[in-house]
Design a protein around this motif. Structure first.
Motif, PDB file in Angstrom:
ATOM      1  N   MET A   1       0.836  -1.195   0.000  1.00 21.14           N
ATOM      2  CA  MET A   1       0.000   0.000   0.000  1.00 21.14           C
ATOM      3  C   MET A   1       0.882   1.260   0.000  1.00 21.14           C
ATOM      4  SD  MET A   1      -2.928   1.057   2.695  1.00 21.14           S
ATOM      5  CE  MET A   1      -3.755  -0.492   2.512  1.00 21.14           C
ATOM      6  N   LYS A   2       0.482   2.238  -0.838  1.00 18.94           N
ATOM      7  CA  LYS A   2       1.291   3.455  -0.936  1.00 18.94           C
ATOM      8  C   LYS A   2       0.437   4.709  -0.711  1.00 18.94           C
ATOM      9  CE  LYS A   2       4.883   1.828  -4.023  1.00 18.94           C
ATOM     10  NZ  LYS A   2       5.467   1.894  -5.350  1.00 18.94           N
ATOM     11  N   GLU A  93       5.822   9.109  -3.391  1.00 15.50           N
ATOM     12  CA  GLU A  93       4.986   7.932  -3.123  1.00 15.50           C
ATOM     13  C   GLU A  93       5.742   7.072  -2.127  1.00 15.50           C
ATOM     14  OE1 GLU A  93       2.088   6.239  -6.565  1.00 15.50           O
ATOM     15  OE2 GLU A  93       3.984   5.252  -6.282  1.00 15.50           O
ATOM     16  N   THR A  95       5.614   3.737   0.826  1.00 17.23           N
ATOM     17  CA  THR A  95       4.908   2.603   1.432  1.00 17.23           C
ATOM     18  C   THR A  95       4.839   2.847   2.943  1.00 17.23           C
ATOM     19  OG1 THR A  95       6.949   1.400   1.817  1.00 17.23           O
ATOM     20  CG2 THR A  95       5.835   0.991  -0.292  1.00 17.23           C
ATOM     21  N   VAL A  96       4.012   2.053   3.614  1.00 21.59           N
ATOM     22  CA  VAL A  96       3.932   2.150   5.078  1.00 21.59           C
ATOM     23  C   VAL A  96       5.315   1.883   5.670  1.00 21.59           C
ATOM     24  CG1 VAL A  96       2.960   1.056   7.141  1.00 21.59           C
ATOM     25  CG2 VAL A  96       1.488   1.530   5.168  1.00 21.59           C
ATOM     26  N   GLU A  97       6.001   0.908   5.142  1.00 19.79           N
ATOM     27  CA  GLU A  97       7.322   0.549   5.675  1.00 19.79           C
ATOM     28  C   GLU A  97       8.318   1.708   5.518  1.00 19.79           C
ATOM     29  OE1 GLU A  97      10.014  -1.170   7.753  1.00 19.79           O
ATOM     30  OE2 GLU A  97       7.961  -1.940   7.677  1.00 19.79           O
ATOM     31  N   GLN A  98       8.231   2.405   4.396  1.00 22.28           N
ATOM     32  CA  GLN A  98       9.148   3.553   4.190  1.00 22.28           C
ATOM     33  C   GLN A  98       8.859   4.676   5.185  1.00 22.28           C
ATOM     34  OE1 GLN A  98       8.265   3.930  -0.026  1.00 22.28           O
ATOM     35  NE2 GLN A  98      10.378   3.422  -0.566  1.00 22.28           N
ATOM     36  N   PHE A 126      -4.383   3.815   4.253  1.00 22.82           N
ATOM     37  CA  PHE A 126      -2.950   3.892   4.545  1.00 22.82           C
ATOM     38  C   PHE A 126      -2.744   4.262   6.021  1.00 22.82           C
ATOM     39  CE2 PHE A 126       1.205   5.827   4.789  1.00 22.82           C
ATOM     40  CZ  PHE A 126       1.991   5.091   3.911  1.00 22.82           C
ATOM     41  N   GLU A 129      -3.161   1.242   8.336  1.00 28.75           N
ATOM     42  CA  GLU A 129      -2.004   0.331   8.370  1.00 28.75           C
ATOM     43  C   GLU A 129      -0.825   0.975   9.093  1.00 28.75           C
ATOM     44  OE1 GLU A 129      -2.402  -2.797   7.574  1.00 28.75           O
ATOM     45  OE2 GLU A 129      -4.447  -2.149   7.148  1.00 28.75           O
TER      46      GLU A 129
END
Ligand code: SF4
Ligand code: SF4
Length: 277
Positions: A1-2, A93, A95-98, A126, A129
């Motif tokens: 997810m972004k 853009e 991600t959740v991890e970024q 987003f 998460e």
């Protein structure tokens, strides 16, 4: 997810209690006349106009897309001023991890994170998460919102949200439409329902005496606060001309006298916790 992130402020002491990492999401469904971050309103359409303006070669086009080089960028913000679409070439853009990677860098020094914008709740999935992971880190989660999305209905997100900072820009619906381009029915519903759920941290109104009927808004909001929770913080924000759009340049920062009158009005209505910045 972004999600599209405008910027991440590692440390902020003005976006909720304590020291916080603030994440500003790109994109807003309001178009406020007094917007102080107009570059967060729209998603970049890669027209390329700003590329010519960058004196530091930090922008270029590649296969029809504008590319931003964070290392070369001097943050002069000339590109933002040149964009005719209320956007920025610097949004990323992520991600959740970024995003979590950035939060981990500040983890030891903050009490929580605040998501803002633009309008962050446009990217609610987003947020859900992200917040789930942030709660595992033992941090608090705050949402700074224009109130246009029915957050009170999003039980999953509210479960991992500690508090909400909600704008009530105008109590009168027509005035709200004139100011933001949208009505305020969802905003007022959020106000009532989030209070019932004890999710509100503060309510904010920007004071622009030349343009808005601030007396009506402060009167109604403060009366309402006194009924639900007199200790709930009501923040009045003085309109300032710095960084705003041309539309409102004929308006001025409100006088101390006007601010005092509004604070007195709110206090008289039984709203005990009024601050002005
Ligand atoms: S902010 Fe960065 S990308 Fe934008 S014009 Fe300045 S140097 Fe170039
Ligand atoms: S930031 Fe604005 S000017 Fe630059 S490419 Fe995107 S839409 Fe065009």
């Amino acid at each position: 997810m972004k999600a599209i992130v405008n910027r991440i402020l590692p440390f902020s002491s003005v976006d909720g209690p304590g020291n916080r990492t603030s994440i500003f999401f790109q994109g807003c469904n309001f178009n406020c006349l007094y917007c102080h971050n107009p570059e967060t309103i729209n998603i970049c359409n890669h027209c390329g106009i700003c590329v010519m303006e960058c004196k530091f070669s930090a922008l270029w086009m590649n296969s029809g897309e504008v590319i931003w080089d964070k290392v070369l960028c001097q943050n002069c913000d000339v590109c933002l001023g040149s964009c005719p679409h209320n956007s920025t070439p610097k949004a990323l853009e992520m991600t959740v991890e970024q995003v979590l990677l950035e939060i981990r860098k500040t983890r030891k020094f903050i009490s929580g994170i605040t998501v803002s914008g633009g309008e962050c709740t446009l990217q609610s999935e987003f947020l859900l998460e992200l917040f789930k992971e942030v709660k595992k880190m033992g941090l608090t989660t705050f949402v700074d919102t224009n109130g246009s999305i029915p957050l009170y209905q999003n039980e999953a997100l509210l479960k991992v949200t500690d508090k909400v900072m909600l704008d009530v820009k105008a109590y009168n619906e027509e005035e709200h439409k004139m100011l933001t381009g949208m009505g305020n029915q969802v905003v007022l519903k959020n106000l009532k329902e989030l209070a019932k759920k004890d999710k509100l941290y503060e309510i904010r109104t920007v004071i622009v005496p030349e343009v808005l009927n601030n007396y009506l808004t402060v009167d109604r909001v403060s009366k309402w606060i006194s009924e639900v929770n007199p200790a709930l913080r009501y923040k009045l924000i003085k309109y300032r001309t710095i960084g705003v759009r041309i539309d409102m340049l004929n308006s001025y920062t409100p006088s101390e006298e006007i601010i005092k009158e509004l604070i007195t009005l709110a206090n008289r209505n039984g709203c005990d916790n009024v601050i002005c910045i």
